[in-house]
Design a protein around this motif. Structure first.
Motif, mmCIF file in Angstrom:
data_model
loop_
_atom_site.group_PDB
_atom_site.id
_atom_site.type_symbol
_atom_site.label_atom_id
_atom_site.label_comp_id
_atom_site.label_asym_id
_atom_site.label_seq_id
_atom_site.Cartn_x
_atom_site.Cartn_y
_atom_site.Cartn_z
ATOM 1 N N ARG A 165 -1.011 -3.516 -6.796
ATOM 2 C CA ARG A 165 0.143 -3.140 -5.974
ATOM 3 C C ARG A 165 0.955 -4.368 -5.553
ATOM 4 N NH1 ARG A 165 -4.387 -0.671 -3.524
ATOM 5 N NH2 ARG A 165 -4.716 1.454 -4.282
ATOM 6 N N THR B 286 0.849 -1.195 0.000
ATOM 7 C CA THR B 286 0.000 0.000 0.000
ATOM 8 C C THR B 286 0.884 1.243 0.000
ATOM 9 O OG1 THR B 286 -0.109 0.424 2.391
ATOM 10 C CG2 THR B 286 -1.606 -1.256 1.513
ATOM 11 N N GLU C 27 -8.660 -2.386 -0.505
ATOM 12 C CA GLU C 27 -8.772 -2.402 -1.967
ATOM 13 C C GLU C 27 -8.020 -3.587 -2.556
ATOM 14 O OE1 GLU C 27 -8.952 2.486 -2.441
ATOM 15 O OE2 GLU C 27 -7.298 1.336 -3.312
ATOM 16 N N ASN C 28 -6.841 -3.896 -2.005
ATOM 17 C CA ASN C 28 -6.068 -5.033 -2.491
ATOM 18 C C ASN C 28 -6.835 -6.341 -2.301
ATOM 19 O OD1 ASN C 28 -3.960 -3.315 -3.107
ATOM 20 N ND2 ASN C 28 -2.777 -3.789 -1.279
ATOM 21 N N SER D 252 -3.217 3.521 4.454
ATOM 22 C CA SER D 252 -2.697 2.168 4.235
ATOM 23 C C SER D 252 -3.772 1.106 4.403
ATOM 24 C CB SER D 252 -1.515 1.892 5.172
ATOM 25 O OG SER D 252 -1.890 1.978 6.528
ATOM 26 N N GLU E 273 -6.127 1.087 1.388
ATOM 27 C CA GLU E 273 -5.551 0.424 0.218
ATOM 28 C C GLU E 273 -5.402 -1.078 0.450
ATOM 29 O OE1 GLU E 273 -2.153 2.247 -1.540
ATOM 30 O OE2 GLU E 273 -3.257 4.083 -2.024
#
Length: 317
Positions: free
Chosen positions: A313, A100, A301-302, A295, A298
């Motif tokens: 990422r 992230t 999101e990952n 962080s 994200e």
């Protein structure tokens, strides 16, 4: 349903930092707040994890641990690098590792909080006031002093910029830095020996690699002024911690302000806790609400991308 385990949430805030409810029925989220000194206890706590979310390098995810987690399918870490994760071992198992974004300015700010607190004797003055006393010492100003930045990347440049604002002379060390680019920033390029010898403050902001590992040891501390402050908000592996304790005890350098340590959390028997002229913080450089929200959002999101059959990422070994 997949099992997501968030590790090392010391402040117990991870669930507030992202909208984990977006995972819905696709995944459950479990938070582990404690650090495990016993590896078997750690394995038991995360045995059912399909996804591990790591908070920086607080827990070592090595080859043996990865082998003992048969259900593990994805690892997510805050930051776009994590030396505590054996990415190669994970990839051999077909487990992707994703990172992230991390904000750089919180570490810049903490670096300056440590420098200012040290030069103005804030811990002693605050303790005296709370105990019913008043002023107990003389502080020192920064204007006209020399700041040495070892590692002139995003964070190092931020620290240098603030130093210039305080009227300091700034020396910088970086493999990619040229004399012209340094001059354009208002700083001076220097080799390590020169930087150590001339600086009143030496601050580390290097990434860990084969060249930087153990860069600062007994010989380097000997080259510093006996009044100089040594600051490390980067990685403990960059220095010889034992040599630092000796340098402080002997008065080879004037003091140390440290946010990172070989063993974290720092055990109560550690010699640095009783070493004179130290200002110690518990690895707070990146620990701000703004950084956590960035962080963990994200990280979510990952995980969502992975559940949807794609990856974002991705980190490489």
């Amino acid at each position: 349903m997949k099992n997501v385990v968030i590790l090392d949430d010391y402040q117990e805030v991870a669930l507030e930092m992202a909208d984990w409810a977006r995972l819905g029925s696709r995944a459950s989220v479990k938070v582990v707040n404690r650090r495990f000194s016993d590896r078997n206890a750690l394995k038991q706590a995360i045995a059912q994890a399909n996804v591990l979310v790591c908070n920086r390098e607080r827990t070592r995810i090595d080859r043996d641990l990865i082998a003992d987690l048969p259900d593990l399918e994805l690892i997510v870490t805050s930051g776009m690098q994590n030396k505590a994760i054996d990415i190669a071992a994970a990839n051999e198992r077909g487990i992707p590792v994703c990172g992230t974004a991390m904000l750089g300015y919180p570490t810049v700010e903490l670096t300056w909080a440590l420098i200012l607190a040290f030069f103005r004797n804030l811990p002693s003055e605050i303790a005296s006031l709370k105990a019913g006393g008043w002023q107990v010492g003389l502080g020192h100003g920064l204007q006209g002093k020399t700041l040495g930045i070892v590692g002139y990347g995003r964070i190092g440049k931020g620290v240098a910029k603030a130093g210039l604002g305080f009227g300091m002379n700034v020396l910088a060390l970086s493999r990619s830095l040229t004399a012209d680019s340094a001059a354009a920033d208002g700083v001076q390029k220097a080799d390590l020996d020169t930087l150590l010898a001339k600086s009143d403050v030496v601050s580390l902001h290097l990434n860990v690699n084969s060249e930087s590992r153990g860069l600062i040891g007994a010989k380097q501390f000997e080259r510093m002024k006996n009044t100089a402050l040594f600051v490390n908000t980067a990685r403990s592996i960059l220095i010889d911690e034992t040599a630092l304790v000796e340098a402080l005890t002997k008065g080879t350098i004037g003091g140390a302000a440290l946010d990172v340590f070989d063993e974290e959390p720092l055990p109560n028997y550690h010699p640095l806790l009783s070493t004179p002229k130290t200002l110690l913080t518990p690895h707070l450089g990146y620990v701000t609400e703004e950084n956590y929200r960035a962080s963990y959002s994200e990280a979510l999101e990952n995980i969502e991308a992975w559940l949807d059959g794609s990856l974002t990422r991705v980190l490489t070994a």
